[in-house]
Design a protein around this motif. Structure first.
Motif, PDB file in Angstrom:
ATOM      1  N   SER A  55       0.873  -1.175   0.000  1.00 18.50           N
ATOM      2  CA  SER A  55       0.000   0.000   0.000  1.00 18.50           C
ATOM      3  C   SER A  55       0.907   1.221   0.000  1.00 18.50           C
ATOM      4  O   SER A  55       2.133   1.103   0.059  1.00 18.50           O
ATOM      5  CB  SER A  55      -0.924   0.029   1.223  1.00 18.50           C
ATOM      6  OG  SER A  55      -0.193   0.408   2.380  1.00 18.50           O
ATOM      7  N   TRP A 140      -5.859   4.318   3.230  1.00 22.42           N
ATOM      8  CA  TRP A 140      -6.450   5.493   2.574  1.00 22.42           C
ATOM      9  C   TRP A 140      -5.739   6.765   3.038  1.00 22.42           C
ATOM     10  O   TRP A 140      -5.468   7.667   2.235  1.00 22.42           O
ATOM     11  CB  TRP A 140      -7.935   5.614   2.906  1.00 22.42           C
ATOM     12  CG  TRP A 140      -8.845   4.553   2.396  1.00 22.42           C
ATOM     13  CD1 TRP A 140      -9.844   3.940   3.102  1.00 22.42           C
ATOM     14  CD2 TRP A 140      -8.900   3.981   1.079  1.00 22.42           C
ATOM     15  NE1 TRP A 140     -10.483   3.021   2.320  1.00 22.42           N
ATOM     16  CE2 TRP A 140      -9.932   3.025   1.069  1.00 22.42           C
ATOM     17  CE3 TRP A 140      -8.149   4.175  -0.083  1.00 22.42           C
ATOM     18  CZ2 TRP A 140     -10.250   2.272  -0.049  1.00 22.42           C
ATOM     19  CZ3 TRP A 140      -8.464   3.416  -1.216  1.00 22.42           C
ATOM     20  CH2 TRP A 140      -9.492   2.487  -1.193  1.00 22.42           C
ATOM     21  N   ILE A 159      -8.900  10.926   0.252  1.00 18.38           N
ATOM     22  CA  ILE A 159      -9.539   9.686   0.707  1.00 18.38           C
ATOM     23  C   ILE A 159     -10.791   9.396  -0.119  1.00 18.38           C
ATOM     24  O   ILE A 159     -11.037   8.262  -0.554  1.00 18.38           O
ATOM     25  CB  ILE A 159      -9.888   9.785   2.203  1.00 18.38           C
ATOM     26  CG1 ILE A 159      -8.603   9.808   3.045  1.00 18.38           C
ATOM     27  CG2 ILE A 159     -10.793   8.642   2.637  1.00 18.38           C
ATOM     28  CD1 ILE A 159      -8.815  10.240   4.486  1.00 18.38           C
ATOM     29  N   THR A 162      -9.818   8.286  -3.985  1.00 17.50           N
ATOM     30  CA  THR A 162      -9.274   6.935  -4.139  1.00 17.50           C
ATOM     31  C   THR A 162     -10.274   5.874  -3.713  1.00 17.50           C
ATOM     32  O   THR A 162     -10.394   4.826  -4.352  1.00 17.50           O
ATOM     33  CB  THR A 162      -7.980   6.778  -3.326  1.00 17.50           C
ATOM     34  OG1 THR A 162      -8.216   7.198  -1.974  1.00 17.50           O
ATOM     35  CG2 THR A 162      -6.868   7.610  -3.910  1.00 17.50           C
ATOM     36  N   GLY A 163     -11.004   6.132  -2.633  1.00 19.87           N
ATOM     37  CA  GLY A 163     -11.985   5.158  -2.171  1.00 19.87           C
ATOM     38  C   GLY A 163     -13.114   4.954  -3.157  1.00 19.87           C
ATOM     39  O   GLY A 163     -13.570   3.821  -3.379  1.00 19.87           O
ATOM     40  N   THR A 331      -2.016   1.026  -3.059  1.00 20.54           N
ATOM     41  CA  THR A 331      -3.087   1.173  -2.080  1.00 20.54           C
ATOM     42  C   THR A 331      -4.393   0.573  -2.583  1.00 20.54           C
ATOM     43  O   THR A 331      -5.090  -0.134  -1.849  1.00 20.54           O
ATOM     44  CB  THR A 331      -3.284   2.662  -1.741  1.00 20.54           C
ATOM     45  OG1 THR A 331      -2.042   3.186  -1.266  1.00 20.54           O
ATOM     46  CG2 THR A 331      -4.352   2.839  -0.674  1.00 20.54           C
ATOM     47  N   CYS A 335      -6.477  -2.419  -0.737  1.00 17.81           N
ATOM     48  CA  CYS A 335      -7.781  -2.077  -0.183  1.00 17.81           C
ATOM     49  C   CYS A 335      -8.914  -2.805  -0.897  1.00 17.81           C
ATOM     50  O   CYS A 335      -9.883  -3.232  -0.270  1.00 17.81           O
ATOM     51  CB  CYS A 335      -8.000  -0.564  -0.237  1.00 17.81           C
ATOM     52  SG  CYS A 335      -6.865   0.361   0.825  1.00 17.81           S
ATOM     53  N   MET A 382     -13.085   4.434   4.898  1.00 18.13           N
ATOM     54  CA  MET A 382     -12.783   5.814   4.540  1.00 18.13           C
ATOM     55  C   MET A 382     -13.087   6.751   5.698  1.00 18.13           C
ATOM     56  O   MET A 382     -12.364   7.723   5.946  1.00 18.13           O
ATOM     57  CB  MET A 382     -13.563   6.212   3.280  1.00 18.13           C
ATOM     58  CG  MET A 382     -13.056   5.519   2.018  1.00 18.13           C
ATOM     59  SD  MET A 382     -14.278   5.475   0.685  1.00 18.13           S
ATOM     60  CE  MET A 382     -14.450   7.217   0.310  1.00 18.13           C
ATOM     61  N   ALA A 385     -10.337   6.458   8.077  1.00 18.41           N
ATOM     62  CA  ALA A 385      -9.127   7.124   7.575  1.00 18.41           C
ATOM     63  C   ALA A 385      -9.060   8.577   8.027  1.00 18.41           C
ATOM     64  O   ALA A 385      -7.971   9.123   8.224  1.00 18.41           O
ATOM     65  CB  ALA A 385      -9.086   7.047   6.050  1.00 18.41           C
TER      66      ALA A 385
END
Length: 520
Positions: A55, A140, A159, A162-163, A331, A335, A382, A385
């Motif tokens: 990650s 994240w 966050i 990317t999530g 990452t 994830c 998330m 995070a």
């Protein structure tokens, strides 16, 4: 970043989503979604296993360790992972594959109901899911930290970006999408890692510092020592033991890679490939980090921004975008695989206990629940995070090393050792005692005892004592109170017997007990 870098990044996100859409065609049921139907080639499984262990924490937390201490970042991290996976290729990989091919399960924890009992299975399932929320939350936060260095956007915005992208492709395509995107991410990582390695070597030469002479520079004094600071021999041995369990299935997502191959032999080959990659490839990635004190001055006390600063300074636009994509690929690989594993645990292990209707779900209903669960898990991680760097959790590397490594042992020991014949006497009493008192030990060592000891409890003991307590209790209680019933012995025989068949579709969630051992 300029327009070229953004084009590379946006193009990468587009390809990830396209792979998810393409993989959607290969997902017809929960077996396809969670274990690729047992049809994944060993080499793809091995690359996926390797990539799902990375990650952006490597480029933040471990970059900080490399900046501060040097080569110990490799010796106490990727080396024990490589060794642990190599040992697990014989010890765990074939047995975990047989969970699918012979016991017809789709979740790594599904077999625990019959190996121990329902209470044990639920305790490990729920605690494992909660730990994974914190673990993925740290990932994240790591990638958002890097993104903020390059773009200036806030951590929460990073966050969210990317999530959301990860949720799209892994929810649509399941484990097939994870593995195929991880293959693409491996290629990107290869190009980006080599580019950064060359850029650092050229920069050192430009400063009159040779490839080998760099270690004689005052800024790197002591950085060539393998074990320094809090990362000593005890930490190395503890980390090796932890990674033996974690990277062979204790954190669930790697177990799915073994389950996805057609046979136990293919799972073993997959693990050997992953171990070889862990031994060799991190050396290329770590070298620029080891040289970073000669090239940049970190603005953060822990050095976690050193790799990002060095990348901005050394790489031209376009290549900079490629390296940033490499950060994302690490990452998102980890994830998305974690999200798939947790969806498997909830859909197959927890939902049938919570709702009676879940025991009679059709394949279509189970698949829809799996996808919803994936989205919910990613949303919760998330949210977690946003709390990284708070007084509760601490910084990124604290979450990853102390929380995850310290708590993983009590959860993984009953699952992993339950596969092995020498531990056949350990039943539900041993498993629950090991799990519960291991968690209590983690709390005691990291909080009341840590607060009362001058200077605090050293990191190596924070992460190793809970695991040691869980291991001793699991073996000791099994010896004092053996619970090796014929039904439990039959389960153990199933996962320890050769003669695996071809891919098997798991029975519906909530179906009857796992069949007893039969000859092949």
């Amino acid at each position: 970043m300029n327009g070229l870098d953004w084009a590379v990044l946006i193009g990468y996100f587009g390809v990830m989503v396209a792979i998810g859409i393409w993989s959607h065609k290969r997902v017809d049921n929960v077996s396809d979604f969670f274990t690729a139907g047992g049809k994944m080639p060993w080499w793809l499984s091995g690359i996926s296993h390797h990539m799902s262990g990375y990650s952006a924490v490597m480029f933040t937390g471990y970059a900080g360790i490399a900046y501060t201490y040097g080569v110990t970042s490799f010796v106490t991290w990727s080396f024990p992972i490589a060794l642990g996976i190599a040992i697990g290729s014989k010890l765990f990989a074939p047995r975990i594959n047989r969970l699918r091919s012979r016991l017809h399960v789709a979740s790594p924890l599904e077999y625990l109901k019959n190996r121990y009992d329902l209470k044990t299975q639920q305790a490990l399932a729920w605690s494992g899911m909660l730990l994974k929320i914190v673990d993925v939350g740290a990932k994240w936060a790591a990638i958002a930290t890097l993104l903020s260095v390059f773009t200036g956007i806030s951590l929460n915005q990073g966050i969210l970006i990317t999530g959301t992208i990860t949720a799209v492709y892994c929810t649509i395509g399941g484990l097939w999408a994870d593995a195929l995107t991880e293959l693409g991410q491996f290629v990107i990582q290869l190009l980006a890692g080599v580019a950064m390695f060359i850029a650092v070597v050229v920069e050192l030469e430009g400063k009159g510092i040779g490839f080998f002479g760099a270690w004689d520079e005052p800024a790197l004094q002591g950085h060539e020592k393998p074990l320094v600071g809090p990362y000593g021999t005890v930490f190395l041995l503890a980390f090796l033991f932890i990674k033996l369990f974690e990277y062979n299935g204790g954190m669930l997502n790697q177990a799915q890679r073994y389950m996805a191959t057609p046979s136990a032999r293919e799972a073993e080959r997959s693990a050997r490939l992953s171990a070889a990659l862990w031994l060799v490839w991190p050396l290329v990635l770590f070298f620029p980090m080891w040289m970073s004190p000669l090239l940049v001055e970190s603005q953060k006390p822990d050095g976690s921004d050193s790799y990002g600063l060095m990348t901005e300074q050394l790489l031209p636009h376009g290549l900079l975008g490629l390296v940033i994509v490499g950060f994302f690929s690490h990452t998102m690989a980890m994830c998305s695989s974690d999200a798939n594993a947790i969806a498997a645990v909830f859909t197959r292990d927890c939902a049938p206990v919570l709702w009676r209707r879940a025991r009679s779900w059709t394949e279509g209903q189970g698949l829809r629940v799996a996808r919803v669960t994936t989205v919910v898990f990613l949303g919760l991680s998330m949210a977690a995070a946003t709390q990284v760097n708070s007084p509760t959790f601490g910084d990124i590397i604290t979450v990853v090393i102390k929380w995850v490594a310290g708590l993983m042992g009590p959860m993984a020991i009953p699952m992993m050792l339950g596969l092995l014949r020498p531990f056949r006497r350990s039943g539900p009493t041993a498993a629950l005692t090991s799990w519960s008192l291991g968690l209590v030990t983690f709390w005691l060592v990291n909080y009341p005892i840590h607060w009362s000891v001058e200077g605090g409890v050293p990191l190596q003991y924070q992460v190793s004592i809970p695991l040691a307590v869980s291991l001793v209790l699991y073996v000791l209680v099994g010896f004092i109170k053996p619970e090796d019933t014929p039904e439990r012995l039959a389960i153990i025989d199933k996962v320890n017997t050769d003669g695996d068949g071809v891919a098997a579709v798991p029975a519906p969630a909530g179906a009857g007990a796992v069949p007893t051992a039969t000859s092949d």
